[in-house]
Design a protein around this motif. Structure first.
Motif, PDB file in Angstrom:
ATOM      1  N   PHE A   1       0.825  -1.211   0.000  1.00 15.39           N
ATOM      2  CA  PHE A   1       0.000   0.000   0.000  1.00 15.39           C
ATOM      3  C   PHE A   1       0.861   1.265   0.000  1.00 15.39           C
ATOM      4  N   LEU A   2       1.792   1.351   0.939  1.00 19.41           N
ATOM      5  CA  LEU A   2       2.585   2.575   1.071  1.00 19.41           C
ATOM      6  C   LEU A   2       3.544   2.779  -0.090  1.00 19.41           C
ATOM      7  N   ALA A   3       4.136   1.692  -0.572  1.00 17.63           N
ATOM      8  CA  ALA A   3       5.083   1.817  -1.689  1.00 17.63           C
ATOM      9  C   ALA A   3       4.386   2.321  -2.936  1.00 17.63           C
ATOM     10  N   SER A   4       3.181   1.830  -3.195  1.00 18.04           N
ATOM     11  CA  SER A   4       2.451   2.306  -4.375  1.00 18.04           C
ATOM     12  C   SER A   4       1.853   3.691  -4.135  1.00 18.04           C
ATOM     13  N   TYR A   5       1.433   3.951  -2.920  1.00 14.81           N
ATOM     14  CA  TYR A   5       0.875   5.266  -2.567  1.00 14.81           C
ATOM     15  C   TYR A   5       1.928   6.358  -2.713  1.00 14.81           C
ATOM     16  N   LEU A   6       3.163   6.037  -2.349  1.00 14.73           N
ATOM     17  CA  LEU A   6       4.252   7.022  -2.387  1.00 14.73           C
ATOM     18  C   LEU A   6       5.080   6.945  -3.667  1.00 14.73           C
ATOM     19  N   SER A   7       4.623   6.188  -4.635  1.00 13.57           N
ATOM     20  CA  SER A   7       5.359   6.048  -5.894  1.00 13.57           C
ATOM     21  C   SER A   7       5.505   7.390  -6.596  1.00 13.57           C
ATOM     22  N   THR A   8       6.509   7.453  -7.451  1.00 12.31           N
ATOM     23  CA  THR A   8       6.751   8.689  -8.204  1.00 12.31           C
ATOM     24  C   THR A   8       6.070   8.677  -9.572  1.00 12.31           C
TER      25      THR A   8
ATOM     26  N   PHE B   1       4.457  -1.702 -11.292  1.00 14.25           N
ATOM     27  CA  PHE B   1       5.476  -2.747 -11.197  1.00 14.25           C
ATOM     28  C   PHE B   1       5.778  -3.141  -9.755  1.00 14.25           C
ATOM     29  N   ILE B   2       5.574  -2.243  -8.832  1.00 13.60           N
ATOM     30  CA  ILE B   2       5.690  -2.622  -7.418  1.00 13.60           C
ATOM     31  C   ILE B   2       4.653  -3.702  -7.106  1.00 13.60           C
ATOM     32  N   GLY B   3       3.426  -3.478  -7.558  1.00 15.06           N
ATOM     33  CA  GLY B   3       2.381  -4.470  -7.349  1.00 15.06           C
ATOM     34  C   GLY B   3       2.634  -5.749  -8.118  1.00 15.06           C
ATOM     35  N   TRP B   4       3.145  -5.597  -9.345  1.00 16.02           N
ATOM     36  CA  TRP B   4       3.374  -6.787 -10.181  1.00 16.02           C
ATOM     37  C   TRP B   4       4.471  -7.674  -9.594  1.00 16.02           C
TER      38      TRP B   4
ATOM     39  N   LEU C   1      -0.746  -9.523 -12.566  1.00 15.50           N
ATOM     40  CA  LEU C   1      -1.338  -8.327 -13.157  1.00 15.50           C
ATOM     41  C   LEU C   1      -2.466  -7.774 -12.289  1.00 15.50           C
ATOM     42  N   PHE C   2      -3.199  -8.672 -11.633  1.00 18.00           N
ATOM     43  CA  PHE C   2      -4.308  -8.223 -10.786  1.00 18.00           C
ATOM     44  C   PHE C   2      -3.795  -7.347  -9.639  1.00 18.00           C
ATOM     45  N   ILE C   3      -2.694  -7.765  -9.021  1.00 21.37           N
ATOM     46  CA  ILE C   3      -2.133  -6.973  -7.929  1.00 21.37           C
ATOM     47  C   ILE C   3      -1.437  -5.734  -8.478  1.00 21.37           C
ATOM     48  N   GLY C   4      -0.868  -5.862  -9.671  1.00 25.42           N
ATOM     49  CA  GLY C   4      -0.273  -4.696 -10.313  1.00 25.42           C
ATOM     50  C   GLY C   4      -1.292  -3.591 -10.523  1.00 25.42           C
ATOM     51  N   PHE C   5      -2.486  -3.966 -10.942  1.00 24.33           N
ATOM     52  CA  PHE C   5      -3.526  -2.962 -11.162  1.00 24.33           C
ATOM     53  C   PHE C   5      -4.055  -2.394  -9.850  1.00 24.33           C
ATOM     54  N   ILE C   6      -4.014  -3.176  -8.771  1.00 17.75           N
ATOM     55  CA  ILE C   6      -4.410  -2.646  -7.462  1.00 17.75           C
ATOM     56  C   ILE C   6      -3.490  -1.492  -7.072  1.00 17.75           C
ATOM     57  N   SER C   7      -2.185  -1.722  -7.177  1.00 21.11           N
ATOM     58  CA  SER C   7      -1.232  -0.680  -6.796  1.00 21.11           C
ATOM     59  C   SER C   7      -1.271   0.501  -7.775  1.00 21.11           C
ATOM     60  N   PHE C   8      -1.530   0.204  -9.039  1.00 16.92           N
ATOM     61  CA  PHE C   8      -1.683   1.271 -10.039  1.00 16.92           C
ATOM     62  C   PHE C   8      -2.864   2.177  -9.677  1.00 16.92           C
ATOM     63  N   LEU C   9      -3.986   1.569  -9.360  1.00 12.53           N
ATOM     64  CA  LEU C   9      -5.177   2.346  -8.997  1.00 12.53           C
ATOM     65  C   LEU C   9      -4.972   3.082  -7.679  1.00 12.53           C
ATOM     66  N   ASN C  10      -4.213   2.468  -6.783  1.00  7.01           N
ATOM     67  CA  ASN C  10      -3.911   3.128  -5.511  1.00  7.01           C
ATOM     68  C   ASN C  10      -3.160   4.440  -5.749  1.00  7.01           C
ATOM     69  N   TYR C  11      -2.270   4.422  -6.723  1.00 10.53           N
ATOM     70  CA  TYR C  11      -1.523   5.637  -7.067  1.00 10.53           C
ATOM     71  C   TYR C  11      -2.413   6.654  -7.790  1.00 10.53           C
ATOM     72  N   LYS C  12      -3.183   6.175  -8.755  1.00  7.58           N
ATOM     73  CA  LYS C  12      -3.993   7.067  -9.579  1.00  7.58           C
ATOM     74  C   LYS C  12      -5.104   7.748  -8.775  1.00  7.58           C
TER      75      LYS C  12
ATOM     76  N   TYR D   1     -10.102   3.034  -0.371  1.00  8.35           N
ATOM     77  CA  TYR D   1     -10.053   2.738  -1.804  1.00  8.35           C
ATOM     78  C   TYR D   1      -9.231   1.484  -2.075  1.00  8.35           C
ATOM     79  N   PHE D   2      -8.076   1.381  -1.425  1.00  6.78           N
ATOM     80  CA  PHE D   2      -7.217   0.218  -1.624  1.00  6.78           C
ATOM     81  C   PHE D   2      -7.952  -1.060  -1.222  1.00  6.78           C
ATOM     82  N   SER D   3      -8.688  -1.006  -0.126  1.00  7.58           N
ATOM     83  CA  SER D   3      -9.471  -2.167   0.327  1.00  7.58           C
ATOM     84  C   SER D   3     -10.522  -2.554  -0.706  1.00  7.58           C
ATOM     85  N   VAL D   4     -11.146  -1.547  -1.304  1.00 10.25           N
ATOM     86  CA  VAL D   4     -12.137  -1.799  -2.355  1.00 10.25           C
ATOM     87  C   VAL D   4     -11.459  -2.388  -3.593  1.00 10.25           C
ATOM     88  N   PHE D   5     -10.327  -1.799  -3.986  1.00 13.76           N
ATOM     89  CA  PHE D   5      -9.610  -2.286  -5.174  1.00 13.76           C
ATOM     90  C   PHE D   5      -9.191  -3.736  -4.997  1.00 13.76           C
ATOM     91  N   TRP D   6      -8.680  -4.076  -3.816  1.00 16.92           N
ATOM     92  CA  TRP D   6      -8.240  -5.458  -3.582  1.00 16.92           C
ATOM     93  C   TRP D   6      -9.433  -6.411  -3.630  1.00 16.92           C
TER      94      TRP D   6
END
Length: 199
Positions: A50-57, A64-67, A109-120, A131-136
């Motif tokens: 969660f935090l790594a994708s939330y704080l991504s640049t 890719f963190i999620g993937w 890919l499913f987890i990759g998209f979770i972290s992607f959406l977490n960032y977006k 939101y992350f809980s919903v995405f997962w």
């Protein structure tokens, strides 16, 4: 806790380091599930993702963190599928690494998209946790039904030894328990790691 936070979420970390950490936490996440059922590891594993994708640049980095997290999780969590290949090991044993990597790469890919959406959809931390809980939860539902479905190692399975907690499934279903688990785990983990984020 602040030192741990600064170690894993340092702005100076390279993308490669972040992906290595993601792979590591995806690996230990497997231990939350049967037959190991060491459920406390769900806290550092999910908190890191969660935090790594939330704080991504960037969105690419967050994906890719999620993937990489998912790749490790599914490679180590789905090894049992390939026991059937050993029956005719003279023919099929060479296919094991290829099939395992292909299947794990796809499911990751499913987890990759979770972290992607977490960032977006990054908002204030509490809303992002929701939101992350919903995405997962939605990801698990999709994984359970798309292409005939593969509902293996759902978050709710981590509570297999806690029958009282599993009773939640009788009200909200297995996906409801997944949502509540992620919500609780992230709320507790993020608060203790970096409570300033809640301000």
């Amino acid at each position: 806790m602040t030192q741990i936070y600064n170690f894993f979420f340092n702005n100076k970390l390279s993308n490669s380091a972040k992906y290595i950490y993601a792979f590591f936490f995806g690996s230990i996440f497997v231990l939350c599930f049967p037959p190991y059922s060491f459920w406390p590891l769900i806290f550092p594993s999910i908190a890191y993702l969660f935090l790594a994708s939330y704080l991504s640049t960037s969105a690419k980095e967050s994906f890719f963190i999620g993937w990489f997290f998912g790749l490790a999780f599914f490679i180590l969590g789905l090894y049992w599928i390939f026991n059937s290949f050993i029956i005719r090991s003279d023919i099929f044993i060479y296919l094991i690494p290829f099939c395992l990597i292909i299947l794990a790469s796809f499911l990751a890919l499913f987890i990759g998209f979770i972290s992607f959406l977490n960032y977006k959809f990054k908002k204030r931390i509490l809303f992002s946790i929701i939101y992350f809980s919903v995405f997962w939860t939605l990801s698990e539902i999709l994984r359970s039904y798309l292409f005939t479905g593969f509902p293996w190692n759902l978050i709710a399975h981590t509570w297999v030894n806690f029958t009282n907690i599993l009773q939640i499934c009788s009200i909200f279903g297995v996906y409801g328990l997944t949502f509540l688990t992620i919500l609780f785990v992230l709320s507790v983990s993020v608060f203790f790691l970096k409570r300033e984020l809640f301000q």
